[in-house]
Motif scaffolding. Structure first.
Motif, PDB file in Angstrom:
ATOM      1  N   LEU A  54      -1.972   2.202   3.238  1.00  0.00           N
ATOM      2  CA  LEU A  54      -1.368   1.094   3.972  1.00  0.00           C
ATOM      3  C   LEU A  54      -2.406   0.142   4.579  1.00  0.00           C
ATOM      4  O   LEU A  54      -2.154  -1.051   4.745  1.00  0.00           O
ATOM      5  N   GLU A  55      -3.580   0.674   4.908  1.00  0.00           N
ATOM      6  CA  GLU A  55      -4.631  -0.149   5.520  1.00  0.00           C
ATOM      7  C   GLU A  55      -5.202  -1.169   4.544  1.00  0.00           C
ATOM      8  O   GLU A  55      -5.897  -2.092   4.934  1.00  0.00           O
ATOM      9  N   GLY A  56      -4.933  -0.942   3.257  1.00  0.00           N
ATOM     10  CA  GLY A  56      -5.572  -1.758   2.226  1.00  0.00           C
ATOM     11  C   GLY A  56      -4.779  -3.006   1.889  1.00  0.00           C
ATOM     12  O   GLY A  56      -3.752  -3.308   2.496  1.00  0.00           O
ATOM     13  N   THR A  57      -5.283  -3.707   0.880  1.00  0.00           N
ATOM     14  CA  THR A  57      -4.579  -4.885   0.406  1.00  0.00           C
ATOM     15  C   THR A  57      -4.247  -4.689  -1.069  1.00  0.00           C
ATOM     16  O   THR A  57      -4.685  -3.734  -1.679  1.00  0.00           O
ATOM     17  N   GLY A  58      -3.471  -5.584  -1.634  1.00  0.00           N
ATOM     18  CA  GLY A  58      -3.067  -5.443  -3.037  1.00  0.00           C
ATOM     19  C   GLY A  58      -1.611  -5.030  -3.130  1.00  0.00           C
ATOM     20  O   GLY A  58      -0.871  -5.118  -2.143  1.00  0.00           O
ATOM     21  N   PHE A  59      -1.194  -4.562  -4.298  1.00  0.00           N
ATOM     22  CA  PHE A  59       0.214  -4.168  -4.465  1.00  0.00           C
ATOM     23  C   PHE A  59       0.491  -2.955  -3.587  1.00  0.00           C
ATOM     24  O   PHE A  59      -0.074  -1.890  -3.815  1.00  0.00           O
ATOM     25  N   PHE A  87      -9.789  -7.307  -9.122  1.00  0.00           N
ATOM     26  CA  PHE A  87      -9.656  -8.575  -8.404  1.00  0.00           C
ATOM     27  C   PHE A  87      -9.007  -9.620  -9.289  1.00  0.00           C
ATOM     28  O   PHE A  87      -9.639 -10.128 -10.216  1.00  0.00           O
ATOM     29  N   GLY A  88      -7.734  -9.932  -8.979  1.00  0.00           N
ATOM     30  CA  GLY A  88      -7.082 -11.041  -9.670  1.00  0.00           C
ATOM     31  C   GLY A  88      -7.840 -12.310  -9.309  1.00  0.00           C
ATOM     32  O   GLY A  88      -8.116 -12.542  -8.137  1.00  0.00           O
ATOM     33  N   GLY A  89      -8.206 -13.094 -10.292  1.00  0.00           N
ATOM     34  CA  GLY A  89      -8.940 -14.341 -10.029  1.00  0.00           C
ATOM     35  C   GLY A  89     -10.449 -14.169 -10.130  1.00  0.00           C
ATOM     36  O   GLY A  89     -11.116 -14.911 -10.820  1.00  0.00           O
ATOM     37  N   TRP A  90     -10.987 -13.164  -9.451  1.00  0.00           N
ATOM     38  CA  TRP A  90     -12.455 -13.086  -9.373  1.00  0.00           C
ATOM     39  C   TRP A  90     -13.086 -11.950 -10.162  1.00  0.00           C
ATOM     40  O   TRP A  90     -14.321 -11.890 -10.279  1.00  0.00           O
ATOM     41  N   GLY A  91     -12.308 -11.035 -10.668  1.00  0.00           N
ATOM     42  CA  GLY A  91     -12.876  -9.854 -11.329  1.00  0.00           C
ATOM     43  C   GLY A  91     -13.393 -10.169 -12.727  1.00  0.00           C
ATOM     44  O   GLY A  91     -12.800  -9.777 -13.727  1.00  0.00           O
TER      45      GLY A  91
END
Ligand SMILES: Cc1cc2nc3c(=O)[nH]c(=O)nc-3n(C[C@H](O)[C@H](O)[C@H](O)COP(=O)(O)O)c2cc1C
Length: 296
Positions: A155-160, A22-26
């Motif tokens: 494809l269902e996911g988020t991120g790069f 998680f960019g920001g929260w990890g």
């Protein structure tokens, strides 16, 4: 029930569940709750521009949990990180690796572009390297370059994502025919059925991103989480955002948000997924007290 897969064994975790980067929260405040719940929590190194702050957070994580966790290094394609030359990016990332190793953290996940330069250093230190990618070709080259496991994002996911990303179903079932190293399924998973389906498709674990965004521990105001919970994934706008590749939306909740109905503690989320999975397995006539994917 005891959950035994190649990934639980490799990482020494209770359940075959891996926290997404998680960019920001990890950071430790969020990630420790995932490790404490029986999965592999993830600290995203790039959340700490200063190495000293990164080291302090690793120490904090170790104070918060004795369970295993990973350090993620995200390597955006150079088109997204124009400020740095490749050599400079590698130097920066290797410095994070040295810092993690100095704190005895040896599980590394990478994502994005050209990560194999970390392989030698991680393996020389007795560590584990898991690369996350979106295409079968990239998973195969990660295997050739020495990755211990790969996470494949659908494809269902988020991120790069990639303009020619495929679905989690296609990714995992096809990759399982070609890869020897264990596969972690990512993209659109948010409940017990998605978890069990991923294991059935050939994954040795599941990586959760969006499903964690409505946990109490996710460091975002409750009103934002409530808004996410109300997301209608069956709208043209949402469909276009998720399925029509657009890098600008890479941190938007994925289709997995359809499974998020309330703000709950991380422990409850993981407990619900595991408990419900065990109930489903029983309803299918599974009577063992141990679930194993080690056979085929
Ligand atoms: C808010 C947010 C930030 C993310 N930041 C990163 C990141 O910095 N690096 C990365 O590799 N993946 C990142 N991801 C992707 C997740 O690590 C994971 O691969 C993805 O969320 C899995 O798909 P799912 O959301 O459908 O579960 C992010 C996801 C979210 C929701």
């Amino acid at each position: 029930m005891i959950w035994k897969t190649k990934i639980t064994q490799m990482l020494n975790i209770q359940y075959p569940l891996v926290m997404g980067a998680f960019g920001g929260w990890g950071k430790s405040d969020f990630a420790h709750s995932f490790s404490e719940s029986g999965g592999l929590g993830t600290i995203a190194a790039l959340n700490f521009p200063k190495i000293e702050d990164f080291k302090n957070d690793l120490q904090k994580m170790k104070n918060l949990t004795e369970k295993p966790f990973a350090v993620n290094l995200s390597l955006p394609h150079h088109a997204l990180d124009k400020a740095y030359e490749e050599e400079e990016i590698q130097k920066r990332h290797l410095a994070y690796i040295e810092a993690a190793l100095s704190k005895e953290c040896k599980i590394f996940t990478t994502s994005g572009y050209k990560a194999s330069f970390i392989e030698k250093r991680v393996h020389d230190a007795g560590g584990i390297w898991i690369h996350k990618c979106t295409l079968l070709n990239h998973a195969l080259s990660s295997e050739r370059e020495g990755a211990d496991a790969v996470t494949i994002l659908g494809l269902e996911g988020t991120g790069f994502k990639n303009p020619i990303s495929n679905t989690t179903l296609v990714n995992i079932t096809v990759a399982r025919k070609y890869l020897k190293i264990p596969i972690i399924a990512a993209g659109g998973v948010g409940d017990a059925r998605g978890f069990l389906a991923s294991l059935a498709m050939g994954a040795e674990a599941v990586c959760l991103g969006t499903a964690l965004m409505t946990t109490e521990e996710c460091p975002v105001p409750a009103r934002v989480k409530q808004k996410w919970i109300q997301t209608d994934i069956y709208t043209e706008d949402f469909y276009k955002r998720i399925y029509h590749y657009n890098i600008k939306n890479f941190m938007a909740p994925s289709t997995a948000i359809a499974h998020c109905k309330e703000i709950i503690p991380m422990k409850k989320l993981i407990h619900n997924i595991i408990n419900e999975s065990e109930k489903i397995l029983k309803s299918w006539g599974f009577t063992n007290n141990e679930f194993r994917t080690l056979g085929l």
